[in-house]
Design a protein around this motif. Structure first.
Motif, mmCIF file in Angstrom:
data_model
loop_
_atom_site.group_PDB
_atom_site.id
_atom_site.type_symbol
_atom_site.label_atom_id
_atom_site.label_comp_id
_atom_site.label_asym_id
_atom_site.label_seq_id
_atom_site.Cartn_x
_atom_site.Cartn_y
_atom_site.Cartn_z
ATOM 1 N N GLY B 156 0.822 -1.201 0.000
ATOM 2 C CA GLY B 156 0.000 0.000 0.000
ATOM 3 C C GLY B 156 0.859 1.256 0.000
ATOM 4 N N TYR B 157 0.216 2.367 0.243
ATOM 5 C CA TYR B 157 0.826 3.691 0.157
ATOM 6 C C TYR B 157 2.017 3.861 1.092
ATOM 7 N N VAL B 158 1.864 3.468 2.345
ATOM 8 C CA VAL B 158 2.954 3.649 3.305
ATOM 9 C C VAL B 158 4.102 2.682 2.997
ATOM 10 N N ASP B 159 3.769 1.474 2.521
ATOM 11 C CA ASP B 159 4.819 0.531 2.107
ATOM 12 C C ASP B 159 5.697 1.179 1.052
ATOM 13 N N ILE B 160 5.039 1.819 0.066
ATOM 14 C CA ILE B 160 5.787 2.462 -1.021
ATOM 15 C C ILE B 160 6.581 3.650 -0.483
ATOM 16 N N CYS B 164 10.686 2.503 -0.450
ATOM 17 C CA CYS B 164 11.591 3.017 -1.476
ATOM 18 C C CYS B 164 12.841 3.658 -0.887
ATOM 19 N N TYR B 165 12.876 3.837 0.428
ATOM 20 C CA TYR B 165 14.072 4.356 1.077
ATOM 21 C C TYR B 165 14.991 3.233 1.570
ATOM 22 N N LEU B 166 14.542 1.961 1.454
ATOM 23 C CA LEU B 166 15.310 0.840 2.001
ATOM 24 C C LEU B 166 16.709 0.740 1.404
ATOM 25 N N GLY B 167 16.828 0.968 0.108
ATOM 26 C CA GLY B 167 18.140 0.920 -0.544
ATOM 27 C C GLY B 167 19.097 1.882 0.136
ATOM 28 N N TRP B 168 18.644 3.128 0.310
ATOM 29 C CA TRP B 168 19.488 4.163 0.925
ATOM 30 C C TRP B 168 19.720 3.896 2.408
ATOM 31 N N LEU B 169 18.751 3.270 3.070
ATOM 32 C CA LEU B 169 18.928 2.927 4.490
ATOM 33 C C LEU B 169 20.059 1.899 4.616
ATOM 34 N N ARG B 170 20.001 0.894 3.722
ATOM 35 C CA ARG B 170 21.029 -0.155 3.761
ATOM 36 C C ARG B 170 22.399 0.400 3.376
ATOM 37 N N HIS B 191 11.249 -7.911 8.986
ATOM 38 C CA HIS B 191 10.544 -8.919 8.195
ATOM 39 C C HIS B 191 9.829 -8.269 7.010
ATOM 40 N N TRP B 192 9.229 -7.105 7.289
ATOM 41 C CA TRP B 192 8.523 -6.361 6.245
ATOM 42 C C TRP B 192 9.491 -5.936 5.140
ATOM 43 N N ALA B 193 10.689 -5.477 5.542
ATOM 44 C CA ALA B 193 11.667 -4.985 4.575
ATOM 45 C C ALA B 193 12.029 -6.073 3.567
ATOM 46 N N GLU B 194 12.170 -7.291 4.070
ATOM 47 C CA GLU B 194 12.509 -8.402 3.168
ATOM 48 C C GLU B 194 11.365 -8.709 2.229
ATOM 49 N N LYS B 195 10.147 -8.724 2.782
ATOM 50 C CA LYS B 195 8.971 -9.032 1.951
ATOM 51 C C LYS B 195 8.807 -7.982 0.856
ATOM 52 N N PHE B 196 8.989 -6.716 1.259
ATOM 53 C CA PHE B 196 8.802 -5.621 0.301
ATOM 54 C C PHE B 196 9.855 -5.703 -0.808
ATOM 55 N N SER B 197 11.118 -5.849 -0.388
ATOM 56 C CA SER B 197 12.222 -5.841 -1.354
ATOM 57 C C SER B 197 12.139 -6.971 -2.357
ATOM 58 N N SER B 198 11.590 -8.112 -1.926
ATOM 59 C CA SER B 198 11.568 -9.268 -2.822
ATOM 60 C C SER B 198 10.273 -9.361 -3.637
ATOM 61 N N SER B 204 12.807 -5.562 -9.267
ATOM 62 C CA SER B 204 13.498 -5.113 -10.489
ATOM 63 C C SER B 204 13.835 -3.625 -10.468
ATOM 64 N N VAL B 205 13.228 -2.858 -9.562
ATOM 65 C CA VAL B 205 13.496 -1.411 -9.553
ATOM 66 C C VAL B 205 14.204 -0.940 -8.283
ATOM 67 N N MET B 206 14.512 -1.884 -7.373
ATOM 68 C CA MET B 206 15.244 -1.516 -6.157
ATOM 69 C C MET B 206 16.736 -1.465 -6.509
ATOM 70 N N PRO B 207 17.388 -0.313 -6.372
ATOM 71 C CA PRO B 207 18.818 -0.245 -6.706
ATOM 72 C C PRO B 207 19.648 -1.107 -5.756
ATOM 73 N N GLU B 208 20.741 -1.673 -6.263
ATOM 74 C CA GLU B 208 21.619 -2.501 -5.437
ATOM 75 C C GLU B 208 22.322 -1.644 -4.405
ATOM 76 N N THR B 209 22.380 -2.142 -3.175
ATOM 77 C CA THR B 209 22.990 -1.390 -2.079
ATOM 78 C C THR B 209 24.422 -0.984 -2.401
ATOM 79 N N ASP B 210 25.217 -1.923 -2.950
ATOM 80 C CA ASP B 210 26.622 -1.614 -3.250
ATOM 81 C C ASP B 210 26.761 -0.494 -4.266
ATOM 82 N N LYS B 211 25.863 -0.462 -5.236
ATOM 83 C CA LYS B 211 25.916 0.615 -6.243
ATOM 84 C C LYS B 211 25.591 1.941 -5.578
ATOM 85 N N LEU B 212 24.636 1.936 -4.618
ATOM 86 C CA LEU B 212 24.272 3.164 -3.915
ATOM 87 C C LEU B 212 25.444 3.649 -3.066
#
Lengths: 225, 229
Positions: B156-160, B164-170, B191-198, B204-212
């Motif tokens: 939902g809205y809050v998930d998005i 979408c900040y998870l990449g930058w958080l990591r 647990h939510w972060a893993e479910k969302f990311s996968s 396909s649109v989550m940038p790789e942490t190492d690239k960030l």
């Protein structure tokens, strides 16, 4: 917390965000109970309803709290269908929300920078920036009595703080940006807005507001040193 | 829907751009991704968003829509299928409130870590990020009602907004050597972060942490380099 029926608004008399909600409630003809908060001594109820930001306004509808004035405006519009505030069309609504965020982020920030500037150099630069912002608003208002056209709409309620509190800031911090020659549309809008029957009886008293913001500014500047 | 003219101006690294991409994916809407080059702004971007000159900008049949969360709401209202915002007005208000909190208070604290000029300021920002995550953990418990997402069964809205900040958080975790998403502190969010990311709309649109991390180091170097002004 007893889930009492009805609408309550927790607010503070000098706050533009709170007035914005009151104007919307009045436009919709919604009856509500207003509770004045002393922000230096917040009530138990306010802290229960909004433990996260602890700020006003908080609208409580049938016991359930809604926070953030723009979120409250959308909520009011969605629950009470008469006298619509936001446009129905998705694209028009997206445009309105865009300008609302412009008011809250860019405009507020620009005014704050002038308001709290102490050195002449900083103040002049901040004033130039603010005038650029007002120029954008002036352009948006070209050929319109209100943002909403012939009558007050969502963006008028959102920008309404500029019609009164910008003048307060100008007087308290000794600067002038509202210039009828430079910004004729914006200046006309201010007059149309504060004289509209929806707004006229619902603005804080000018002298009391000036005193409040003079103190507020003094305290803020002292705390920064 | 194949003949719909949908373009998105953005950049892969931007968490704000990721929001409409996830939303369009959830709705199954095809779009043309117009990638901006870092350090310069295209004519189309300047024309479509003259006020902020920022990405993302969604262009739908020639009409530009700006600001990531406004775009997400527009996508939700325009295309049917997966519902992003809740259907109940009060739940919608709560979702909007949390999205506002995330953008107005939480993410600036995260960004504040890199911007901090003193050790004290850096530690304060770190504290704020942790405090925010605790609040969001409680919010997740209330909003999800035991289901996998803030939005319940589905994204939902809050998930998005937060996801979408998870990449930058990591990436920040790697850059400063601190674990923010800690199983012992915020297990639900972990647990939510893993479910969302996968999720298929996200992966396909989550940038790789190492690239960030690489990207962040590049920007930091640029700003610390002697200015040629």
């Amino acid at each position: 917390m007893a889930a009492g029926k009805g609408v309550k608004l927790y607010g503070m008399w000098a706050s533009p965000a709170v007035r914005r909600v009151e104007w919307a409630l009045k436009k919709k003809g919604i009856k509500y109970e207003y509770i004045e908060e002393d922000l230096s001594n917040k009530s138990f109820e306010l802290l229960q309803y909004n433990p996260i930001t602890k700020q006003v306004p908080v609208l409580v509808h049938d016991g359930k709290p809604v926070m953030e004035s723009l979120v409250i405006l959308e909520y009011i519009d969605e629950v009470w269908k008469g006298n619509p505030i936001l446009p129905k069309d998705a694209y028009e609504r997206a445009k309105a929300q865009f300008w609302a965020s412009f008011s809250e982020d860019k405009c507020r920030d620009a005014v704050r920078k002038v308001y709290f500037a102490e050195e002449e150099d900083t103040k002049m630069k901040a004033m130039e920036h603010l005038m650029e912002i007002i120029r954008v608003i002036d352009q948006e208002l070209k050929g319109k009595k209100f943002f909403g056209g012939e009558s007050i709409g969502y963006l008028d309620l959102v920008f309404g703080w500029m019609a009164f509190w910008l003048g307060i800031a100008e007087e308290v911090a000794s600067f002038k940006v509202v210039d009828s020659k430079k910004f004729p549309n914006f200046t006309s809008w201010i007059n149309n807005f504060i004289n509209d029957p929806l707004i006229r009886g619902n603005l804080p008293p000018r002298d009391k507001t000036l005193e409040f913001f003079r103190n507020f500014r003094k305290l803020h500047l002292a705390s920064c040193k | 829907m194949a003949s719909e003219d949908v373009k998105l101006i953005g950049a892969v690294m931007s968490p704000f751009v990721m929001r409409p991409r996830v939303s369009l994916n959830l709705k199954g809407v095809e779009y043309e991704f117009l990638e901006e080059t870092f350090g310069s702004k295209s004519e189309l971007l300047l024309k479509s968003n003259p006020v902020y000159k920022k990405i993302p900008v969604l262009i739908h049949s020639g009409k530009p829509i700006c600001e990531s969360l406004i775009i997400v709401q527009y996508i939700d209202e325009t295309w049917s299928g997966h519902s992003i915002l809740p259907s109940d007005a009060y739940d919608r208000a709560i979702a909007r409130f949390w999205a506002h909190y995330i953008d107005d208070k939480w993410f600036p604290a995260l960004g504040g870590i890199a911007r901090a000029q003193t050790e004290e300021a850096k530690n304060e920002a770190i504290e704020q990020v942790f405090t925010g995550l605790k609040l969001l953990e409680e919010a997740f418990e209330k909003c999800s009602g035991g289901k996998p997402f803030f939005g319940g069964e589905t994204i939902g809205y809050v998930d998005i907004a937060l996801g979408c900040y998870l990449g930058w958080l990591r990436a920040t975790e790697k850059l400063i050597g601190i674990t923010f998403l800690d199983e012992t502190k915020t297990p639900l969010l972990c647990h939510w972060a893993e479910k969302f990311s996968s999720h298929e709309a996200v992966a396909s649109v989550m940038p790789e942490t190492d690239k960030l991390v690489e990207f962040a180091k590049m920007i930091q170097a640029k700003f610390k380099a002697p200015a040629n002004k």
